[in-house]
Design a protein around this motif. Structure first.
Motif, PDB file in Angstrom:
ATOM      1  N   PRO A  23       1.955  20.000   1.677  1.00  0.00           N
ATOM      2  CA  PRO A  23       1.761  18.572   1.938  1.00  0.00           C
ATOM      3  C   PRO A  23       2.273  17.714   0.792  1.00  0.00           C
ATOM      4  N   HIS A  24       2.313  16.399   1.066  1.00  0.00           N
ATOM      5  CA  HIS A  24       2.802  15.467   0.065  1.00  0.00           C
ATOM      6  C   HIS A  24       2.168  14.104   0.297  1.00  0.00           C
ATOM      7  N   TRP A  25       2.180  13.287  -0.762  1.00  0.00           N
ATOM      8  CA  TRP A  25       1.518  11.977  -0.695  1.00  0.00           C
ATOM      9  C   TRP A  25       2.384  10.905  -0.051  1.00  0.00           C
ATOM     10  N   THR A  26       3.694  11.150   0.097  1.00  0.00           N
ATOM     11  CA  THR A  26       4.535  10.204   0.837  1.00  0.00           C
ATOM     12  C   THR A  26       4.463  10.547   2.326  1.00  0.00           C
ATOM     13  N   GLY A  27       5.295   9.903   3.147  1.00  0.00           N
ATOM     14  CA  GLY A  27       5.186  10.072   4.590  1.00  0.00           C
ATOM     15  C   GLY A  27       6.064  11.164   5.155  1.00  0.00           C
ATOM     16  N   SER A  28       5.784  11.521   6.392  1.00  0.00           N
ATOM     17  CA  SER A  28       6.625  12.505   7.083  1.00  0.00           C
ATOM     18  C   SER A  28       8.022  11.956   7.325  1.00  0.00           C
ATOM     19  N   ARG A  41      15.027  12.625  -0.629  1.00  0.00           N
ATOM     20  CA  ARG A  41      15.455  12.041  -1.903  1.00  0.00           C
ATOM     21  C   ARG A  41      14.451  11.042  -2.468  1.00  0.00           C
ATOM     22  N   THR A  42      13.352  10.829  -1.769  1.00  0.00           N
ATOM     23  CA  THR A  42      12.326   9.907  -2.258  1.00  0.00           C
ATOM     24  C   THR A  42      11.808  10.376  -3.613  1.00  0.00           C
ATOM     25  N   THR A  50      -3.236   5.084  -7.279  1.00  0.00           N
ATOM     26  CA  THR A  50      -2.019   4.276  -7.378  1.00  0.00           C
ATOM     27  C   THR A  50      -0.802   5.093  -6.971  1.00  0.00           C
ATOM     28  N   PHE A  51       0.236   4.415  -6.489  1.00  0.00           N
ATOM     29  CA  PHE A  51       1.508   5.110  -6.279  1.00  0.00           C
ATOM     30  C   PHE A  51       2.674   4.137  -6.300  1.00  0.00           C
ATOM     31  N   LEU A  52       3.848   4.715  -6.556  1.00  0.00           N
ATOM     32  CA  LEU A  52       5.120   3.997  -6.469  1.00  0.00           C
ATOM     33  C   LEU A  52       6.158   4.983  -5.983  1.00  0.00           C
ATOM     34  N   TRP A  53       6.829   4.649  -4.884  1.00  0.00           N
ATOM     35  CA  TRP A  53       7.926   5.499  -4.423  1.00  0.00           C
ATOM     36  C   TRP A  53       9.170   4.664  -4.185  1.00  0.00           C
ATOM     37  N   ASP A  61      12.679   5.129  -1.934  1.00  0.00           N
ATOM     38  CA  ASP A  61      13.382   5.936  -0.935  1.00  0.00           C
ATOM     39  C   ASP A  61      14.805   5.403  -0.806  1.00  0.00           C
ATOM     40  N   PRO A  62      15.784   6.057  -1.441  1.00  0.00           N
ATOM     41  CA  PRO A  62      17.150   5.532  -1.413  1.00  0.00           C
ATOM     42  C   PRO A  62      17.781   5.542  -0.028  1.00  0.00           C
ATOM     43  N   ASP A  63      17.345   6.448   0.845  1.00  0.00           N
ATOM     44  CA  ASP A  63      17.901   6.467   2.196  1.00  0.00           C
ATOM     45  C   ASP A  63      17.429   5.267   3.003  1.00  0.00           C
ATOM     46  N   ALA A  64      16.203   4.815   2.751  1.00  0.00           N
ATOM     47  CA  ALA A  64      15.683   3.624   3.422  1.00  0.00           C
ATOM     48  C   ALA A  64      16.086   2.345   2.705  1.00  0.00           C
ATOM     49  N   GLY A  65      16.504   2.470   1.452  1.00  0.00           N
ATOM     50  CA  GLY A  65      16.923   1.302   0.685  1.00  0.00           C
ATOM     51  C   GLY A  65      15.778   0.423   0.228  1.00  0.00           C
ATOM     52  N   VAL A  66      14.590   1.011   0.074  1.00  0.00           N
ATOM     53  CA  VAL A  66      13.426   0.237  -0.348  1.00  0.00           C
ATOM     54  C   VAL A  66      12.541   1.056  -1.279  1.00  0.00           C
ATOM     55  N   ALA A  67      11.641   0.331  -1.941  1.00  0.00           N
ATOM     56  CA  ALA A  67      10.597   0.946  -2.745  1.00  0.00           C
ATOM     57  C   ALA A  67       9.271   0.316  -2.374  1.00  0.00           C
ATOM     58  N   CYS A  68       8.201   1.049  -2.613  1.00  0.00           N
ATOM     59  CA  CYS A  68       6.864   0.553  -2.297  1.00  0.00           C
ATOM     60  C   CYS A  68       5.926   0.854  -3.456  1.00  0.00           C
ATOM     61  N   VAL A  69       5.083  -0.122  -3.759  1.00  0.00           N
ATOM     62  CA  VAL A  69       4.059   0.004  -4.789  1.00  0.00           C
ATOM     63  C   VAL A  69       2.704  -0.241  -4.146  1.00  0.00           C
ATOM     64  N   ALA A  70       1.715   0.578  -4.487  1.00  0.00           N
ATOM     65  CA  ALA A  70       0.337   0.330  -4.054  1.00  0.00           C
ATOM     66  C   ALA A  70      -0.602   0.679  -5.202  1.00  0.00           C
ATOM     67  N   LEU A  71      -1.466  -0.259  -5.549  1.00  0.00           N
ATOM     68  CA  LEU A  71      -2.439  -0.065  -6.618  1.00  0.00           C
ATOM     69  C   LEU A  71      -3.837  -0.336  -6.076  1.00  0.00           C
ATOM     70  N   THR A  72      -4.795   0.521  -6.428  1.00  0.00           N
ATOM     71  CA  THR A  72      -6.170   0.343  -5.980  1.00  0.00           C
ATOM     72  C   THR A  72      -7.124   0.593  -7.151  1.00  0.00           C
ATOM     73  N   ASP A  73      -8.412   0.310  -6.887  1.00  0.00           N
ATOM     74  CA  ASP A  73      -9.424   0.556  -7.915  1.00  0.00           C
ATOM     75  C   ASP A  73     -10.351   1.706  -7.546  1.00  0.00           C
ATOM     76  N   ARG A  74      -9.876   2.611  -6.659  1.00  0.00           N
ATOM     77  CA  ARG A  74     -10.661   3.793  -6.337  1.00  0.00           C
ATOM     78  C   ARG A  74      -9.875   5.041  -6.680  1.00  0.00           C
ATOM     79  N   ALA A  75     -10.513   5.989  -7.339  1.00  0.00           N
ATOM     80  CA  ALA A  75      -9.845   7.216  -7.759  1.00  0.00           C
ATOM     81  C   ALA A  75      -9.256   7.959  -6.569  1.00  0.00           C
ATOM     82  N   PHE A  76      -8.124   8.590  -6.800  1.00  0.00           N
ATOM     83  CA  PHE A  76      -7.481   9.434  -5.791  1.00  0.00           C
ATOM     84  C   PHE A  76      -8.476  10.471  -5.268  1.00  0.00           C
TER      85      PHE A  76
END
Length: 273
Positions: free
Chosen positions: A210-215, A220-221, A230-233, A235-250
């Protein structure tokens, strides 16, 4: 972007997210994007980028000896130095196993600090934060997990990774390609991976499961997640990046929520293009 509204259903008190394309255009946001969050291991992306600057400037070289005997700067940044997760114990010969190591990143930062004669937190600020206008970002602890930032600042960083200005595009391409391919290792939170592919500081989606990004995320992500939720990915194939920050532990909540969220973001982008 409607898909970003899914963050509202996450079991967290505070969360913010954004999507940015390679032109630096913010396609959507949700939540308090100027709220400062502890980054945990997302810090490693920022530390790694400062190391790229040091390499580009000629202050350090990838194949310089650093860390345990036989290890180099490249081994340290790619989690193949053999250093243990959170101690100075050496658990494998360099280049033979992917051992995710906070210790290795601190050794790496100390090496850059010695080479540049600048404390690493200051070097990171001068090399990355200040030129990108990341005024709310700071390294307050270890180089592997002690960063603090905002979604607004990390959007600037994610745009830089997609269209580099601080270093060459070729160097970023190397950093987001597999270093020491074919190594087994544990992806924290997701277990043993037969091929635990990693770049130079950037964790790679590749064929991990499994992985924390999507199916729907491309192999190349590249990016990182943090134990602070928190995460930051990118994805060069999609031409975008995404950031998400929270205050709850993984935890299990993130294992369930993050991949579905990422698939929703990518599906919406596909529909609107």
């Amino acid at each position: 972007m409607e898909s970003l509204q899914a963050v509202s259903s996450w079991p967290v008190d505070t969360a913010a997210t954004a999507v940015v394309d390679a032109r630096g255009e913010v396609l959507g946001t949700h939540g308090p994007v100027d709220h400062r969050f502890p980054l945990a291991s997302v810090t490693k992306l920022l530390t790694s980028y400062a190391v790229l600057v040091a390499v580009e400037e000629g202050a350090v070289e990838w194949d310089q000896p650093a860390g345990p005997e036989g290890s180099t700067v490249r081994h340290l940044i790619a989690h193949t130095s053999g250093l243990a997760f959170d101690s100075a114990d050496v658990q494998a010969a360099p280049g033979t196993k992917r051992i995710y190591s906070n210790t290795g990143f601190q050794v790496l930062a100390d090496f850059v600090a010695a080479a540049t004669e600048i404390p690493f937190s200051r070097y990171l600020a001068e090399a990355v934060f200040e030129p990108l206008g990341m005024a709310s970002s700071e390294l307050t602890g270890s180089a592997g997990a002690g960063g603090v930032s905002t979604v607004s600042d990390l959007v600037r960083f994610a745009a830089e990774v997609q269209a580099p200005k601080l270093v060459s595009a070729e160097l970023v391409a190397e950093a987001t390609s597999v270093a020491f391919p074919g190594l087994r290792g544990v992806l924290p939170g997701f277990g043993l991976q037969k091929e635990n592919d990693w770049g130079l500081g950037f964790e790679l989606r590749a064929a991990k499961s499994p992985h924390w990004t999507g199916s729907a995320s491309s192999p190349r992500t590249a990016g990182h997640f943090g134990q602070s939720g928190t995460f930051l990915w990118v994805d060069p194939d999609a031409g975008v990046a995404c950031v998400a920050l929270t205050d709850r532990a993984f935890g299990e909540w993130a294992v369930a929520a993050w991949p579905a969220f990422t698939d929703g973001v990518l599906a919406e982008l596909d529909r609107t293009r």
